[in-house]
Design an enzyme around this catalytic site. Structure first.
Site, short mmCIF file in Angstrom:
data_model
loop_
_atom_site.label_atom_id
_atom_site.label_comp_id
_atom_site.label_asym_id
_atom_site.label_seq_id
_atom_site.Cartn_x
_atom_site.Cartn_y
_atom_site.Cartn_z
N GLU A 1 0.85 -1.19 0.00
CA GLU A 1 0.00 0.00 0.00
C GLU A 1 0.89 1.24 0.00
O GLU A 1 1.58 1.51 0.99
CB GLU A 1 -0.91 0.00 1.23
CG GLU A 1 -1.99 1.07 1.20
CD GLU A 1 -3.08 0.80 0.17
OE1 GLU A 1 -3.80 1.76 -0.17
OE2 GLU A 1 -3.19 -0.34 -0.31
N ASP B 1 -6.65 2.58 3.34
CA ASP B 1 -6.26 1.28 3.87
C ASP B 1 -7.47 0.36 4.01
O ASP B 1 -7.39 -0.84 3.72
CB ASP B 1 -5.56 1.44 5.21
CG ASP B 1 -4.33 2.33 5.11
OD1 ASP B 1 -3.56 2.14 4.16
OD2 ASP B 1 -4.15 3.20 5.97
#
Length: 419
Positions: free
Chosen positions: A191, A403
């Site tokens: 990420e 996220d």
């Protein structure tokens, strides 16, 4: 006569409401709104419901989102945690003795004035940004003032910690603290976070070996941002990861760092053009993704921006991506509004009503249909899945939203066994 009667009614209503304010100044706003609604001439507009575009889209998502045939059993999460202090940026600037001025981007923050200029710059664009603060003492002063602000809220933060929390409720969880602890046989998800160092981004994309030697081709779920550059021993990222999550700022910066398509763009103008985004995603997977002639595992990219999401995958390696992209978009609307399900009264459809699937080639023209919200297209061995986002009108909390989106998309994704 009708005109005068209407004017008289309007004058009477204004007088009545004015008397209420005068006699009961502390009357709750909800009661006043209810009174005004009951006195309005003509029918009140109906709230968004099942027949609205938002309602049709939410219902279609619920039908499309199904669990994958093969679910994740174990998830290993790289260590990356912090405390997020959430408060009004405007109020923080006032508490710091700053007043709004001209906005200006800074690749690195060194003072309170740099913070104020960067805040105004990105607030004017309606975009999020993360910047490194190089002056330690000034940073700690600002952090302390923010943390002690009466309205400040404190949350667990950090990409890995937030994604780990999401998976912990649904999978076995293993936390790794070093490369030697990485288990084998589990795909890697990276990420990305906001970055300003183009050399670092270029290294992340191209370097295939660490400073200490060959990097073992084991895989793990991890996440992080510019902190990756703190140690050269982990600059092996793109060839080793299987899946990538990023937003529009990170996507454009990535293309600019490696002279990719549309890299001449200095910034996005409003909602990122779908065709431009699609071109960059295609370039990443074709130039740096998994293929028979390249030692790379990258086969999936989850792009998320405020108005829509796109999942791009190399054909033959992933399944259930229609459900995955819809699940990621759905959680964006529920988490931002702090609701268990989509509340159609609190969200709005901001995605483009029509778009081109490419700006560099003869792409297809797509007209959005809320009843069929996931649109798929193919391009030279790469599949794309697009869906709009139902944007929360009055968001409660957006920190960590990217996220949550990536974790939800991963949870509904199915990786083929040969990976």
């Amino acid at each position: 006569m009708a005109l005068w009667r209407g004017s008289a009614y309007a004058g009477f209503l204004a007088l009545a409401v004015g008397c209420v304010f005068l006699l009961e100044p502390q009357l709750p706003g909800s009661a006043l709104r209810s009174l005004w609604s009951s006195l309005q001439l003509g029918p009140a507009p109906a709230p968004p419901g099942a027949g609205s575009p938002e309602g049709r889209l939410a219902a279609a998502w619920d039908a499309l989102i199904v669990r994958p045939a093969r679910r994740w059993r174990r998830v290993a999460v790289g260590v990356n945690a912090c405390v997020d202090v959430v408060l009004s940026g405007v109020k923080l600037l006032r508490a710091l003795g700053l007043s709004p001025g001209n906005g200006k981007d800074h690749s690195e923050l060194r003072s309170r004035n740099d913070l104020e200029e960067a805040f105004v710059h990105f607030m004017g664009k309606g975009a999020a940004a993360e910047r490194f603060f190089s002056d330690k003492e000034t940073f700690h002063d600002i952090a302390q003032i923010a943390s002690e602000f009466p309205e400040a809220q404190h949350y667990v933060g950090g990409n890995a910690a937030l994604i780990g929390q999401k998976f912990a409720a649904n999978s076995d969880l293993k936390v790794v603290t070093s490369l030697s602890d990485i288990p084998t046989g589990v795909p890697v998800h990276l990420e990305l976070a906001s970055m300003t160092n183009k050399e670092l981004m270029s290294n992340i994309m191209h370097q295939s070996f660490s400073a200490s030697g060959s990097f073992p081709r084991s895989h793990f779920f991890t996440s992080g941002g510019e902190s990756i550059g703190a140690s050269a021993s982990i600059l092996t990222v793109f060839p080793a990861v299987t899946s990538l999550g990023l937003n529009e700022q990170e996507l454009l910066f990535l293309s600019q760092s490696a002279s990719g398509p549309h890299s001449s763009l200095s910034s996005w103008n409003g909602v990122p053009d779908v065709g431009v985004v699609s071109d960059i995603l295609f370039w990443i997977l074709k130039e740096h993704g998994k293929s028979e002639s390249r030692a790379s595992d990258l086969s999936r990219i989850h792009f998320h921006t405020l108005a829509y999401h796109i999942l791009a995958t190399v054909d033959g390696h992933w399944a259930n991506q229609l459900a995955a992209v819809a699940a990621g978009a759905r959680v964006a609307g529920t988490q931002a509004c702090a609701t268990e399900t989509i509340d159609t009264r609190r969200v709005s459809l901001k995605a483009p009503h029509e778009f081109m699937t490419s700006r560099l080639e003869a792409g297809s023209r797509v007209v959005l249909n809320p009843s069929e919200p996931v649109v798929a297209w193919h391009r030279e061995g790469v599949s794309f899945h697009f869906t709009p986002v139902l944007v929360c009108k009055d968001p409660v909390r957006t920190v960590g939203l990217g996220d949550a989106i990536s974790a939800e998309g991963l949870f509904y994704s199915e990786v083929h066994p040969h990976l």
